[in-house]
Design a protein around this motif. Structure first.
Motif, PDB file in Angstrom:
ATOM      1  N   THR A 120       0.870  -1.177   0.000  1.00 19.25           N
ATOM      2  CA  THR A 120       0.000   0.000   0.000  1.00 19.25           C
ATOM      3  C   THR A 120       0.904   1.224   0.000  1.00 19.25           C
ATOM      4  OG1 THR A 120      -1.721  -1.162   1.231  1.00 19.25           O
ATOM      5  CG2 THR A 120      -1.806   1.249   1.245  1.00 19.25           C
ATOM      6  N   ILE A 121       0.708   2.107  -0.977  1.00 19.33           N
ATOM      7  CA  ILE A 121       1.641   3.219  -1.182  1.00 19.33           C
ATOM      8  C   ILE A 121       0.897   4.541  -1.139  1.00 19.33           C
ATOM      9  CG2 ILE A 121       3.347   4.227  -2.737  1.00 19.33           C
ATOM     10  CD1 ILE A 121       3.760   1.449  -3.938  1.00 19.33           C
ATOM     11  N   LEU A 122       1.384   5.456  -0.309  1.00 20.25           N
ATOM     12  CA  LEU A 122       0.878   6.827  -0.243  1.00 20.25           C
ATOM     13  C   LEU A 122       2.004   7.753  -0.667  1.00 20.25           C
ATOM     14  CD1 LEU A 122      -1.183   8.465   2.617  1.00 20.25           C
ATOM     15  CD2 LEU A 122       0.824   9.615   1.705  1.00 20.25           C
ATOM     16  N   LEU A 123       1.763   8.548  -1.718  1.00 19.43           N
ATOM     17  CA  LEU A 123       2.765   9.507  -2.187  1.00 19.43           C
ATOM     18  C   LEU A 123       2.136  10.892  -2.186  1.00 19.43           C
ATOM     19  CD1 LEU A 123       5.296   8.886  -5.049  1.00 19.43           C
ATOM     20  CD2 LEU A 123       4.574  11.170  -4.382  1.00 19.43           C
ATOM     21  N   ASN A 124       2.692  11.770  -1.385  1.00 22.01           N
ATOM     22  CA  ASN A 124       2.140  13.116  -1.199  1.00 22.01           C
ATOM     23  C   ASN A 124       3.155  14.157  -1.639  1.00 22.01           C
ATOM     24  OD1 ASN A 124       0.421  14.653   1.686  1.00 22.01           O
ATOM     25  ND2 ASN A 124       0.425  15.205  -0.446  1.00 22.01           N
ATOM     26  N   GLY A 125       2.710  15.103  -2.442  1.00 16.34           N
ATOM     27  CA  GLY A 125       3.555  16.218  -2.848  1.00 16.34           C
ATOM     28  C   GLY A 125       2.916  17.534  -2.456  1.00 16.34           C
ATOM     29  N   PRO A 126       2.922  17.890  -1.168  1.00 18.85           N
ATOM     30  CA  PRO A 126       2.325  19.161  -0.743  1.00 18.85           C
ATOM     31  C   PRO A 126       3.114  20.345  -1.292  1.00 18.85           C
ATOM     32  CG  PRO A 126       3.527  18.155   1.056  1.00 18.85           C
ATOM     33  CD  PRO A 126       3.520  17.141  -0.046  1.00 18.85           C
ATOM     34  N   GLN A 127       2.405  21.313  -1.846  1.00 18.01           N
ATOM     35  CA  GLN A 127       3.066  22.458  -2.468  1.00 18.01           C
ATOM     36  C   GLN A 127       2.789  23.719  -1.670  1.00 18.01           C
ATOM     37  OE1 GLN A 127       5.165  24.561  -3.746  1.00 18.01           O
ATOM     38  NE2 GLN A 127       5.204  23.428  -5.651  1.00 18.01           N
ATOM     39  N   PHE A 128       3.817  24.204  -0.989  1.00 17.89           N
ATOM     40  CA  PHE A 128       3.710  25.436  -0.223  1.00 17.89           C
ATOM     41  C   PHE A 128       4.435  26.584  -0.903  1.00 17.89           C
ATOM     42  CE2 PHE A 128       3.601  21.964   2.947  1.00 17.89           C
ATOM     43  CZ  PHE A 128       2.358  22.214   3.508  1.00 17.89           C
ATOM     44  N   GLY A 129       5.147  26.288  -1.963  1.00 16.44           N
ATOM     45  CA  GLY A 129       6.063  27.237  -2.567  1.00 16.44           C
ATOM     46  C   GLY A 129       7.481  26.750  -2.323  1.00 16.44           C
ATOM     47  N   ASN A 130       8.418  27.281  -3.096  1.00 15.76           N
ATOM     48  CA  ASN A 130       9.810  26.837  -3.020  1.00 15.76           C
ATOM     49  C   ASN A 130      10.656  27.922  -2.360  1.00 15.76           C
ATOM     50  OD1 ASN A 130       9.392  24.343  -4.614  1.00 15.76           O
ATOM     51  ND2 ASN A 130       8.893  25.807  -6.225  1.00 15.76           N
ATOM     52  N   TYR A 131      11.194  27.591  -1.199  1.00 18.47           N
ATOM     53  CA  TYR A 131      11.917  28.581  -0.406  1.00 18.47           C
ATOM     54  C   TYR A 131      13.228  28.004   0.107  1.00 18.47           C
ATOM     55  CZ  TYR A 131       7.084  30.163  -0.317  1.00 18.47           C
ATOM     56  OH  TYR A 131       5.813  30.522  -0.670  1.00 18.47           O
ATOM     57  N   ASN A 132      14.141  28.902   0.387  1.00 16.83           N
ATOM     58  CA  ASN A 132      15.359  28.552   1.098  1.00 16.83           C
ATOM     59  C   ASN A 132      15.481  29.497   2.301  1.00 16.83           C
ATOM     60  OD1 ASN A 132      17.823  27.285   1.697  1.00 16.83           O
ATOM     61  ND2 ASN A 132      18.941  28.949   0.712  1.00 16.83           N
ATOM     62  N   PRO A 133      15.613  28.937   3.494  1.00 21.34           N
ATOM     63  CA  PRO A 133      15.491  27.531   3.859  1.00 21.34           C
ATOM     64  C   PRO A 133      14.110  26.961   3.555  1.00 21.34           C
ATOM     65  CG  PRO A 133      16.611  28.750   5.586  1.00 21.34           C
ATOM     66  CD  PRO A 133      16.037  29.766   4.646  1.00 21.34           C
ATOM     67  N   SER A 134      14.054  25.651   3.520  1.00 19.31           N
ATOM     68  CA  SER A 134      12.839  24.955   3.121  1.00 19.31           C
ATOM     69  C   SER A 134      11.657  25.316   4.004  1.00 19.31           C
ATOM     70  CB  SER A 134      13.069  23.449   3.191  1.00 19.31           C
ATOM     71  OG  SER A 134      11.882  22.742   2.920  1.00 19.31           O
ATOM     72  N   TYR A 135      10.481  25.303   3.416  1.00 19.06           N
ATOM     73  CA  TYR A 135       9.257  25.525   4.185  1.00 19.06           C
ATOM     74  C   TYR A 135       8.981  24.361   5.116  1.00 19.06           C
ATOM     75  CZ  TYR A 135       4.367  26.722   5.166  1.00 19.06           C
ATOM     76  OH  TYR A 135       3.193  27.038   5.790  1.00 19.06           O
ATOM     77  N   VAL A 136       9.455  23.172   4.766  1.00 14.06           N
ATOM     78  CA  VAL A 136       9.113  21.983   5.535  1.00 14.06           C
ATOM     79  C   VAL A 136      10.285  21.517   6.402  1.00 14.06           C
ATOM     80  CG1 VAL A 136       7.305  21.191   4.000  1.00 14.06           C
ATOM     81  CG2 VAL A 136       9.662  20.540   3.548  1.00 14.06           C
ATOM     82  N   PHE A 137       9.936  20.755   7.426  1.00 16.04           N
ATOM     83  CA  PHE A 137      10.890  20.318   8.429  1.00 16.04           C
ATOM     84  C   PHE A 137      10.549  18.888   8.807  1.00 16.04           C
ATOM     85  CE2 PHE A 137      12.473  19.868  12.773  1.00 16.04           C
ATOM     86  CZ  PHE A 137      13.710  20.510  12.723  1.00 16.04           C
ATOM     87  N   SER A 138      11.523  18.005   8.750  1.00 14.61           N
ATOM     88  CA  SER A 138      11.287  16.604   9.096  1.00 14.61           C
ATOM     89  C   SER A 138      11.542  16.380  10.583  1.00 14.61           C
ATOM     90  CB  SER A 138      12.187  15.696   8.254  1.00 14.61           C
ATOM     91  OG  SER A 138      11.852  15.793   6.887  1.00 14.61           O
ATOM     92  N   ILE A 139      10.768  15.466  11.169  1.00 11.71           N
ATOM     93  CA  ILE A 139      10.808  15.279  12.615  1.00 11.71           C
ATOM     94  C   ILE A 139      10.278  13.903  12.987  1.00 11.71           C
ATOM     95  CG2 ILE A 139       8.498  16.265  12.934  1.00 11.71           C
ATOM     96  CD1 ILE A 139      11.337  17.018  15.352  1.00 11.71           C
ATOM     97  N   GLY A 140      10.712  13.400  14.101  1.00 11.04           N
ATOM     98  CA  GLY A 140      10.117  12.216  14.708  1.00 11.04           C
ATOM     99  C   GLY A 140       9.714  12.551  16.131  1.00 11.04           C
ATOM    100  N   LEU A 141       8.534  12.118  16.562  1.00  8.28           N
ATOM    101  CA  LEU A 141       8.056  12.352  17.926  1.00  8.28           C
ATOM    102  C   LEU A 141       7.713  11.012  18.555  1.00  8.28           C
ATOM    103  CD1 LEU A 141       5.657  15.397  17.356  1.00  8.28           C
ATOM    104  CD2 LEU A 141       8.039  15.457  18.153  1.00  8.28           C
ATOM    105  N   HIS A 142       8.279  10.746  19.722  1.00 12.32           N
ATOM    106  CA  HIS A 142       8.142   9.425  20.331  1.00 12.32           C
ATOM    107  C   HIS A 142       7.911   9.557  21.832  1.00 12.32           C
ATOM    108  CE1 HIS A 142       9.898   8.050  16.510  1.00 12.32           C
ATOM    109  NE2 HIS A 142      10.793   9.022  16.686  1.00 12.32           N
TER     110      HIS A 142
END
Length: 791
Positions: free
Chosen positions: A269-291
């Motif tokens: 089962t595959i989910l592929l998401n390409g959210p588009q907020f605009g292209n910025y530097n530094p990136s608009y998005v931030f990767s994280i893990g919460l545990h």
């Protein structure tokens, strides 16, 4: 390796004390482990500590961007960048009453409020560390811009969500612009013809439009436009250039596709998401893990937003695209000529409610302005001469924080029922997507959809005299667009229509029989089953397309079959027939295929010759990343009786369509020959833009130095990031590309973080990097560990 032991925390306590949010009753132990891509994973046993680690980790990487984001959403940019930003601050402050947001926060249960308090506390801890070691830790941009880092409160944390996800993606309307078009049509064509043209160009529903909910899989109500259109009340809009809205006001760039196990060759089962907020530097998005504390997830989210919008907890996965529900309306107020701070309602003059806003301006004294609110929302546009004004009414007002918390809690869901229960608490419009380890897939488009008065034409502003008020209550959640395990085995969206019927309408949005989501759907349905690689490759195949090619090119190629073999237009036809619709930039900056210029020039000529002679009122701009209104109207005109929207007005004025298309091709040849100085189509190679990462943020405010602009090859019509989540044999894997990099940190001496742009080449090559969920997998790639105690 950096390890802050409890004793180290005690040594810092004096410096930290002024900056920490309201203390909790007990100490929270926080551990942050960063992987080989610089992605942090936060571990804590309580919510306050977990979110303190979240805020701290983002601040390590994005402190200056977070500072500017805070000013952007609070309307305080002029306090740090000067008076030229005051108009922006005025608009921003008018949108949301800060007292209302604070009241919503105060009403939160302690556990939910700990999310905001913890995030602020962690952020402030990092600020204190930076100020204690400025020579090493203060990001260079602070010095370059002459700005100091400030501390945050729980209110600031909440406002990042309110001003970005709610304010940017659920706070728009095309009604005023639609009304301006209607007024122009009546001025040029008279009342009867104006109504005919408006209904043909601004339809409520095209039954042929593709939908995310499969045909027949959704509750439907037939949509009927009111018979009478009164354009006279919008005449005053014609002389204004500050009318907000239009087709481009609605966010529409994100895409997503999910394939269940019956559609993949390996049963995954595959989910592929390409959210588009605009292209910025530094990136608009931030990767994280919460545990910990009930959370166990990995994913990515817009930086500084305290919830993870895209990710997985191992049991389920989730994604999102911009919402399609019409949750806002403009209302036209009749103002009292003797007192413009009053409007008429139910036959009486009603006072507007003034709200004084004061702005600190860098290098100057404070500036104050009054925002006026009505029973129909903030009064945003006033015309003293016609004694009219327009107020913006939001069905979700007062539910912003409720929506944020529902999104946070949805990441703890273990199944579709749990996840859907959180969606019911989402008041803003958004598209949510679901997949799980058992092969189930789903979609819902939540939002507080108002019960509109039957006298209101949804396409234009309502009348604010009491006669067109929203009815009590809202559409029940059971009616919101949703699907679960559709029979076809897949779900796809590219900001297209959610469902047919009244629920799916949006102010005459140009959703038509041609839609760019067709490109995704065509590739999914081309085979009974797709390999995982083929599912991923859809992203590359659609990113460089001229979206109008599928919609319009077949009409021209069909018309060209009537041309004799020696017709001088045949070389153009040959180029177009051989073209795959791709717009690829060669090393010289020009398109590799002459067909790019030929097709675009032909479309522009057709719009000018077929549509614009009727003065339709809309801008003739034909974008290439979606099928915009001019292209949709042109296609419907070409379809004629086969169109989903009735064609009562003949845009071709009785001319033969084939001849018009071929004549436009002749004009194209003449124009391109003159432009390129050559009669040889092979020389007609159009310049194409690069894919640029700008240094203004998502709200147009600087977030980095001008020298930090980055660019790669051909401009792409794809998500700001790419998130691939795969369930196979009950296990989950995550692969993400979030350019330019995880960190935007530049040291005071100008040294950039090793993760400043290390995902740029991944993104350009349509590759991705793994991101761990399980602790044992993270430990294998761990590169940095931090621990501290916070209270």
């Amino acid at each position: 390796m950096r390890v802050h032991k409890p004793i180290a925390a005690l040594l810092l306590s004096a410096a930290l004390a002024p900056f920490l949010a309201s203390p909790s009753l007990a100490q929270s132990q926080v551990e942050i482990i960063r992987d080989d891509w610089g992605v942090p994973h936060v571990y804590a046993d309580d919510v306050f500590g977990l979110y303190a680690g979240f805020g701290y980790a983002v601040a390590e990487d994005r402190l200056f961007q977070m500072e500017m984001s805070k000013h952007s959403v609070l309307g305080t940019v002029s306090s740090v960048l000067g008076i030229e930003h005051l108009p922006y601050d005025l608009r921003t402050r008018a949108d949301f009453d800060h007292a209302d947001i604070r009241a919503q926060i105060e009403a939160l249960p302690a556990e939910d409020r700990a999310i905001l308090r913890g995030y602020a506390a962690g952020y402030n801890r990092r600020v204190a560390e930076v100020l204690a070691d400025r020579d090493t830790l203060l990001p260079k941009q602070f010095t370059d811009f002459g700005i100091e880092p400030s501390t945050w409160t729980e209110f600031d944390v909440a406002m990042i969500y309110v001003g970005t996800m709610a304010g940017r993606f659920s706070h728009y309307s095309t009604e005023l612009d639609n009304a301006k078009v209607l007024a122009k049509l009546e001025k040029d064509h008279g009342k009867e013809k104006a109504a005919e043209l408006f209904n043909q160009m601004f339809w409520l529903e095209d039954p042929l439009a593709p939908t995310t909910v499969p045909e027949g899989g959704q509750y439907q109500i037939k949509a009927e436009a009111p018979a009478a259109l009164d354009a006279s009340r919008f005449a005053a809009l014609l002389g204004r250039d500050d009318v907000p809205g239009g087709d481009d006001a609605m966010p529409r760039a994100s895409n997503l596709w999910i394939l269940g196990p019956e559609k993949t060759t390996d049963g995954s089962t595959i989910l592929l998401n390409g959210p588009q907020f605009g292209n910025y530097n530094p990136s608009y998005v931030f990767s994280i893990g919460l545990h910990g504390a009930g959370f166990d997830l990995t994913g990515s989210t817009p930086f500084a937003v305290p919830n993870v919008l895209f990710g997985t907890n191992g049991q389920i996965a989730w994604g999102a695209t911009a919402g399609p529900l019409d949750v806002n309306d403009f209302f036209q107020l009749a103002l009292n000529p003797e007192n413009p701070a009053q409007y008429k309602k139910d036959g009486a003059w009603v006072d507007m409610k003034p709200r004084l806003e004061t702005f600190k301006v860098k290098g100057q004294g404070d500036v104050s302005a009054t925002v006026y609110e009505s029973d129909y929302g903030v009064v945003s546009l006033i015309d003293p001469e016609s004694h009219t004004a327009y107020a913006f009414n939001r069905s979700w007002k007062g539910r912003e924080i409720q929506t944020l918390i529902a999104w946070v809690n949805s990441t703890k869901a273990q199944n579709y029922t749990d996840w859907l229960a959180q969606a019911e608490n989402v008041a803003t419009t958004i598209n949510w997507y679901y997949a799980d380890k058992d092969g189930n897939i789903g979609y819902v488009s939540p939002g507080y959809l108002p019960l509109r008065n039957t006298a209101q034409d949804q396409r234009i502003p309502a009348i604010a005299d009491g006669s067109q008020d929203w009815r009590q209550g809202r559409r029940p959640f059971a009616e919101m667009p949703k699907t679960y395990n559709p029979e076809r085995g897949w779900i796809a969206n590219w900001n297209n229509r959610s469902t047919h019927g009244e629920i799916g309408n949006f102010e005459a949005n140009p959703w038509g029989a041609a839609d760019r989501v067709d490109e995704i759907m065509a590739r999914i349905t081309a085979k009974d089953k797709l390999t995982p690689a083929e599912v991923w490759d859809i992203n590359k195949e659609i990113s460089f397309l001229d979206i109008n090619a599928r919609a319009l090119l077949p009409f021209l190629l069909d018309a060209a079959t009537t041309l004799p073999a020696d017709d001088p237009r045949q070389p153009l036809v040959a180029e177009l027939a051989a073209w795959d619709g791709q717009m690829i930039r060669a090393e010289d900056g020009r398109a590799t295929a002459p067909a790019v210029a030929i097709f675009q020039s032909w479309v522009e000529t057709m719009v000018a010759d077929v549509l614009m002679d009727d003065n339709p009122g809309f801008a003739p701009v034909v974008t290439r990343n979606r099928v915009s209104r001019p292209a949709q109207v042109l296609r419907n005109a070409l379809l004629g009786d086969q169109a989903g929207v009735p064609q009562t007005h003949d845009f071709f004025n009785g001319a033969d369509k084939t001849e018009v298309m071929l004549a436009a091709l002749s004009k194209t040849a003449e124009a391109l020959s003159a432009s390129y100085g050559s009669d040889n189509p092979a020389d007609w190679r159009q310049e194409l833009a690069q894919h640029v990462f700008e240094t203004d943020n998502y709200l147009g405010i600087p977030q980095a130095g001008e020298d930090e602009v980055l660019s790669i090859g051909t401009a792409m019509n794809r998500g700001t990031q790419s998130d691939l989540i795969t369930f196979k044999d009950g296990k989950v894997s995550v692969c993400i590309s979030a350019p330019p990099g995880q960190s935007g940190f530049i040291s005071p001496s100008g040294e950039k973080s090793p993760h400043y742009q290390d995902q740029l080449s991944l993104y350009e090559a349509f590759e991705c990097r793994p991101q761990a969920l399980a602790r044992e997998d993270l430990d294998k790639v761990a590169k940095d560990r931090t621990s501290f105690t916070i209270e």
